[in-house]
Enzyme design. Structure first.
Site, mmCIF file in Angstrom:
data_model
loop_
_atom_site.group_PDB
_atom_site.id
_atom_site.type_symbol
_atom_site.label_atom_id
_atom_site.label_comp_id
_atom_site.label_asym_id
_atom_site.label_seq_id
_atom_site.Cartn_x
_atom_site.Cartn_y
_atom_site.Cartn_z
ATOM 1 N N GLY A 1 0.799 -1.226 0.000
ATOM 2 C CA GLY A 1 0.000 0.000 0.000
ATOM 3 C C GLY A 1 0.829 1.271 0.000
ATOM 4 O O GLY A 1 0.487 2.262 -0.660
ATOM 5 N N ASN A 2 1.963 1.241 0.751
ATOM 6 C CA ASN A 2 2.763 2.468 0.882
ATOM 7 C C ASN A 2 3.453 2.881 -0.414
ATOM 8 O O ASN A 2 3.982 3.971 -0.518
ATOM 9 C CB ASN A 2 3.785 2.324 2.019
ATOM 10 N N LYS B 1 -13.589 -9.718 5.171
ATOM 11 C CA LYS B 1 -12.765 -8.585 4.720
ATOM 12 C C LYS B 1 -13.657 -7.345 4.542
ATOM 13 O O LYS B 1 -14.513 -7.321 3.653
ATOM 14 C CB LYS B 1 -12.114 -8.980 3.395
ATOM 15 N N LYS C 1 -3.309 -9.513 -2.219
ATOM 16 C CA LYS C 1 -2.405 -9.225 -3.335
ATOM 17 C C LYS C 1 -1.077 -10.006 -3.254
ATOM 18 O O LYS C 1 -0.463 -10.295 -4.276
ATOM 19 C CB LYS C 1 -2.140 -7.728 -3.470
ATOM 20 N N LYS D 1 2.209 -12.582 3.475
ATOM 21 C CA LYS D 1 3.490 -12.375 2.783
ATOM 22 C C LYS D 1 4.397 -13.580 3.011
ATOM 23 O O LYS D 1 4.982 -14.124 2.084
ATOM 24 C CB LYS D 1 4.195 -11.107 3.286
HETATM 25 P P1 ADP Z 1 1.262 -3.978 2.596
HETATM 26 O O1 ADP Z 1 0.386 -2.854 2.212
HETATM 27 O O2 ADP Z 1 2.674 -3.800 2.167
HETATM 28 O O3 ADP Z 1 0.698 -5.323 2.237
HETATM 29 P P2 ADP Z 1 0.661 -4.618 5.406
HETATM 30 O O4 ADP Z 1 0.245 -3.553 6.366
HETATM 31 O O5 ADP Z 1 -0.391 -5.549 4.923
HETATM 32 O O6 ADP Z 1 1.387 -3.871 4.191
HETATM 33 O O7 ADP Z 1 1.850 -5.489 6.043
HETATM 34 C C1 ADP Z 1 3.012 -4.868 6.590
HETATM 35 C C2 ADP Z 1 2.848 -4.669 8.093
HETATM 36 O O8 ADP Z 1 2.832 -5.944 8.745
HETATM 37 C C3 ADP Z 1 3.970 -3.962 8.789
HETATM 38 O O9 ADP Z 1 3.827 -2.555 8.699
HETATM 39 C C4 ADP Z 1 3.845 -4.461 10.231
HETATM 40 O O10 ADP Z 1 3.127 -3.518 10.998
HETATM 41 C C5 ADP Z 1 2.973 -5.701 10.134
HETATM 42 N N1 ADP Z 1 3.498 -6.922 10.769
HETATM 43 C C6 ADP Z 1 2.719 -7.854 11.370
HETATM 44 N N2 ADP Z 1 3.436 -8.870 11.824
HETATM 45 C C7 ADP Z 1 4.731 -8.591 11.527
HETATM 46 C C8 ADP Z 1 5.960 -9.282 11.745
HETATM 47 N N3 ADP Z 1 5.992 -10.462 12.369
HETATM 48 N N4 ADP Z 1 7.106 -8.717 11.296
HETATM 49 C C9 ADP Z 1 7.084 -7.516 10.660
HETATM 50 N N5 ADP Z 1 5.942 -6.816 10.425
HETATM 51 C C10 ADP Z 1 4.779 -7.346 10.854
HETATM 52 MG MG MG Z 2 -1.191 -6.106 3.005
#
Ligand code: ADP
Ligand code: MG
Length: 314
Positions: free
Chosen positions: A11-12, A129, A214, A276
């Site tokens: 998203g960022n 969701k 995604k 992820k």
């Molecule tokens: P994106 O839009 O890139 O998919 P998300 O918000 O879905 O981003 O996922 C990234 C976020 O996951 C990070 O900002 C962090 O807050 C969170 N997160 C949750 N668990 C973990 C973990 N074990 N290690 C690192 N980040 C984590």
């Molecule tokens: Mg995400």
């Protein structure tokens, strides 16, 4: 043979927290993002891009609602296809310009992508969701009764529609994507996790009200184009164990069996880092050379010097 990298943008890459999300802001963010991608292309990597669409589809859903007295609102699958167009356009132009400045003659092209899900996916029985704006109880109840939709009350903030997040099974346009990649085009595909479609009994496709993660869709894309590397770029440089505790520790280069153990122990949150890591595991398990989870800024460093969480086979 140049290495093929499938890059999934978080998203960022398009929207920064705290911003309103104006066209100008989004374009600036996308330009910063495509600068990182261009670095990889300049080094000779063959890159295929996919991206999220959460804030953008949320905005389009608000527009549907606000304009519904004047023009008919579109369904969620159609709204999803709109985001593939708008984000794809921004990437095409920004990355195209970046490459042009570097003297690289490459056309960037986005493919409106349908992603197949199983109509019997368990997720359809339990939609979770949230999508679109908040509404009052009256509207929510009306939609539940008249349209059979699922709505939930969200911690005093109002009612929100929820849809299923089914597992992606395949990409309808995959042969076109592969042809474009092998012809040397820079392809953007499967944006927002793809437009979810089911296969009907007569083998035709129909769009469904759902949202595909995604990162999971990016993994299917990476597998199907036989990418060497799946790279998931987000807002943190590492996946961490004991996340959010004093014992938090970054995961650096790690073997499949070890990260699977951490995954099973529940170190990665569902809905953010969880999908992820699950996608990274699946990619390497199914023959991918490596999967990298890192921040946008570390993209090239991740690829060339192993910066970030790098998952390799045992
Ligand atoms: P994106 O839009 O890139 O998919 P998300 O918000 O879905 O981003 O996922 C990234 C976020 O996951 C990070 O900002 C962090 O807050 C969170 N997160 C949750 N668990 C973990 C973990 N074990 N290690 C690192 N980040 C984590
Ligand atoms: Mg995400």
């Amino acid at each position: 043979m140049p290495k093929v990298i499938t890059v999934a943008l978080g998203g960022n890459a398009i929207n920064k927290p705290g911003q309103k999300g104006t066209a100008e802001e989004q374009f600036t963010n996308v330009q910063n993002t495509t600068r990182q991608i261009a670095k990889m292309i300049k080094k000779g990597y063959k890159v295929i891009v996919t991206h999220g669409n959460g804030p953008q589809v949320g905005t389009i859903l608000i527009q549907q609602e606000a304009g519904s007295k004047q023009v008919p609102p579109m369904t969620l699958d159609i709204c999803g296809s709109q985001t593939q167009g708008q984000i794809g356009y921004m990437i095409q132009q920004s990355l195209g310009n970046e490459l042009k400045s570097a003297g690289i003659d490459k056309t960037v092209v986005s493919v409106v992508t349908q992603v197949v899900v199983d109509k019997n996916d368990e997720a359809f029985k339990n939609p979770r969701k949230p999508v679109g704006p908040f509404f009052d109880e009256e509207h929510a109840k009306k939609m539940m009764i008249e349209k059979g939709e699922s709505w939930i009350e969200d911690a005093g903030r109002g009612w929100r529609k929820v849809v299923a997040s089914p597992i992606p099974k395949g990409i309808v346009e995959i042969e076109a994507i592969k042809s474009l990649v092998s012809a040397g085009f820079m392809v953007v595909a499967s944006g927002g996790g793809g437009i979810p479609v089911i296969v009907n009994d007569d083998c035709t496709y129909s769009g469904v009200e759902a949202v595909i993660d995604k990162d999971r869709a990016g993994e299917v894309l990476a597998e199907e184009v036989k990418a060497d590397v799946l790279m998931i770029l987000t807002d943190v440089p590492y996946a961490a164990i004991n996340y959010g505790t004093p014992e938090q520790k970054n995961v650096e280069t790690i073997k499949l069996s070890e990260i699977k153990k951490y995954f099973d122990e529940g170190h990665f949150k569902a809905g953010s880092m969880g999908p992820k890591v699950a996608s990274a595991i699946k990619f390497v398990e199914n023959g991918g050379e490596k999967a990298i989870i890192t921040s946008l800024e570390n993209a090239l460093e991740g690829l060339e010097n192993g910066k970030g969480t790098v998952i390799i086979s045992d």
